[in-house]
Design a protein around this motif. Structure first.
Motif, mmCIF file in Angstrom:
data_model
loop_
_atom_site.group_PDB
_atom_site.id
_atom_site.type_symbol
_atom_site.label_atom_id
_atom_site.label_comp_id
_atom_site.label_asym_id
_atom_site.label_seq_id
_atom_site.Cartn_x
_atom_site.Cartn_y
_atom_site.Cartn_z
ATOM 1 N N TYR B 31 9.388 18.123 -22.602
ATOM 2 C CA TYR B 31 8.627 17.899 -21.380
ATOM 3 C C TYR B 31 7.633 19.032 -21.145
ATOM 4 O O TYR B 31 7.959 20.200 -21.350
ATOM 5 C CB TYR B 31 9.557 17.830 -20.162
ATOM 6 N N TYR B 33 4.266 20.183 -18.246
ATOM 7 C CA TYR B 33 3.750 19.936 -16.898
ATOM 8 C C TYR B 33 2.510 20.784 -16.633
ATOM 9 O O TYR B 33 2.400 21.893 -17.144
ATOM 10 C CB TYR B 33 4.800 20.321 -15.844
ATOM 11 N N TYR B 35 0.571 22.232 -13.138
ATOM 12 C CA TYR B 35 0.591 22.413 -11.693
ATOM 13 C C TYR B 35 -0.665 23.160 -11.255
ATOM 14 O O TYR B 35 -1.267 23.900 -12.021
ATOM 15 C CB TYR B 35 1.788 23.270 -11.263
ATOM 16 N N LEU B 45 2.284 19.196 -8.561
ATOM 17 C CA LEU B 45 2.250 18.650 -9.910
ATOM 18 C C LEU B 45 1.001 17.784 -10.105
ATOM 19 O O LEU B 45 0.754 16.850 -9.336
ATOM 20 C CB LEU B 45 3.518 17.822 -10.166
ATOM 21 N N TYR B 48 2.113 15.246 -15.989
ATOM 22 C CA TYR B 48 3.188 15.723 -16.820
ATOM 23 C C TYR B 48 3.347 14.815 -18.039
ATOM 24 O O TYR B 48 2.736 13.730 -18.101
ATOM 25 C CB TYR B 48 4.494 15.853 -16.039
ATOM 26 N N PHE B 90 -0.962 26.391 -13.504
ATOM 27 C CA PHE B 90 0.187 26.783 -14.309
ATOM 28 C C PHE B 90 0.643 25.631 -15.177
ATOM 29 O O PHE B 90 0.719 24.480 -14.729
ATOM 30 C CB PHE B 90 1.356 27.217 -13.420
ATOM 31 N N SER B 94 9.970 22.131 -20.360
ATOM 32 C CA SER B 94 11.424 22.110 -20.201
ATOM 33 C C SER B 94 12.038 21.200 -21.246
ATOM 34 O O SER B 94 11.353 20.379 -21.861
ATOM 35 C CB SER B 94 11.834 21.663 -18.794
#
Lengths: 111, 117
Positions: B31, B33, B35, B45, B48, B90, B94
């Protein structure tokens, strides 16, 4: 939908005093909960996480948090604040492969 | 391990210009993402990805596009930058959990500070 609410956008404590940062969550399933810390001009880093094992979770730098289902809370504490703890702290709830973050609490530590 | 890296660290754009932010992770995470962080608004968010070749919209996707052609990279594009896109961006990654109901902790990059004039 999952959400977190951090009570108090700014918290100020004296060096050596107790640190208490509050987080309440809303979740339709037993949640995974996280506390992250962000130092100035850096990304977030994990302090600790709750994944339904022990309700009292110990993290790095002397921080700990207690999961209280009845209060839907996951407050972060540290017995004695240090100047180096000054930072922004984020509570988050994880579900469906994503995390929802609170708005953050800025911790100031006074000498 | 470098963890999560972001390129560039700083950028100034004029309104209407385009740019791509690159995120790379060397932890073999499924995963990833993107942000944005604005004062007093926490992390929001944008988009993703749950795996190579797949992307999904987050909370604030308008004005942004993403691509994940390789598992280790996640690109964020601004086709026509606007001053409202001035922010700190950012990237995070994960691992995938067996339970689809939950999510694991995220590892963050150092951020990209973008200013749109």
């Amino acid at each position: 939908a999952q959400s977190v609410t951090q009570l108090g956008s700014h918290v100020s404590v004296s060096e050596g005093a107790l640190v208490l940062l509050r987080c309440n969550y809303s979740s339709s399933v037993p949640p995974y909960l996280f506390w992250y810390v962000q130092y100035p001009n850096q990304g977030l880093q994990l302090l600790l996480k709750y994944t339904s094992a022990a309700t009292l979770v110990k993290g790095i730098n002397g921080f700990e948090a207690e999961f209280k289902k009845s209060e839907t809370s996951f407050h972060l504490t540290k017995p004695s604040a240090h100047m180096s703890d000054a930072a922004e702290y984020f509570c988050a709830v994880g579900s469906a492969g994503k995390s929802t973050f609170g708005d953050g609490t800025t911790l100031t530590v006074k000498p | 391990n470098a963890g999560v890296t972001q390129t560039p660290k700083f950028r100034v754009l004029k309104t209407g210009q385009s740019m791509t932010l690159l995120c790379a992770q060397d932890m073999n995470h499924e995963y990833m993402y993107w942000y944005r962080q604005d004062p007093g608004m926490g992390l929001r968010l944008i988009h993703y990805s749950v795996g190579e070749g797949t992307t999904a919209k987050g909370e604030v996707p308008d004005g942004y596009n993403v691509s994940r052609l390789k598992k280790q990279n996640f690109l964020l594009g601004l086709e026509s930058a606007a001053p409202s896109q001035t922010s700190v961006y950012f990237c995070a990654s994960s691992t995938k959990l067996p339970s689809r109901e939950r999510a694991n902790e995220q590892f963050f990059g150092p951020g990209t500070r973008l200013t749109v004039l």
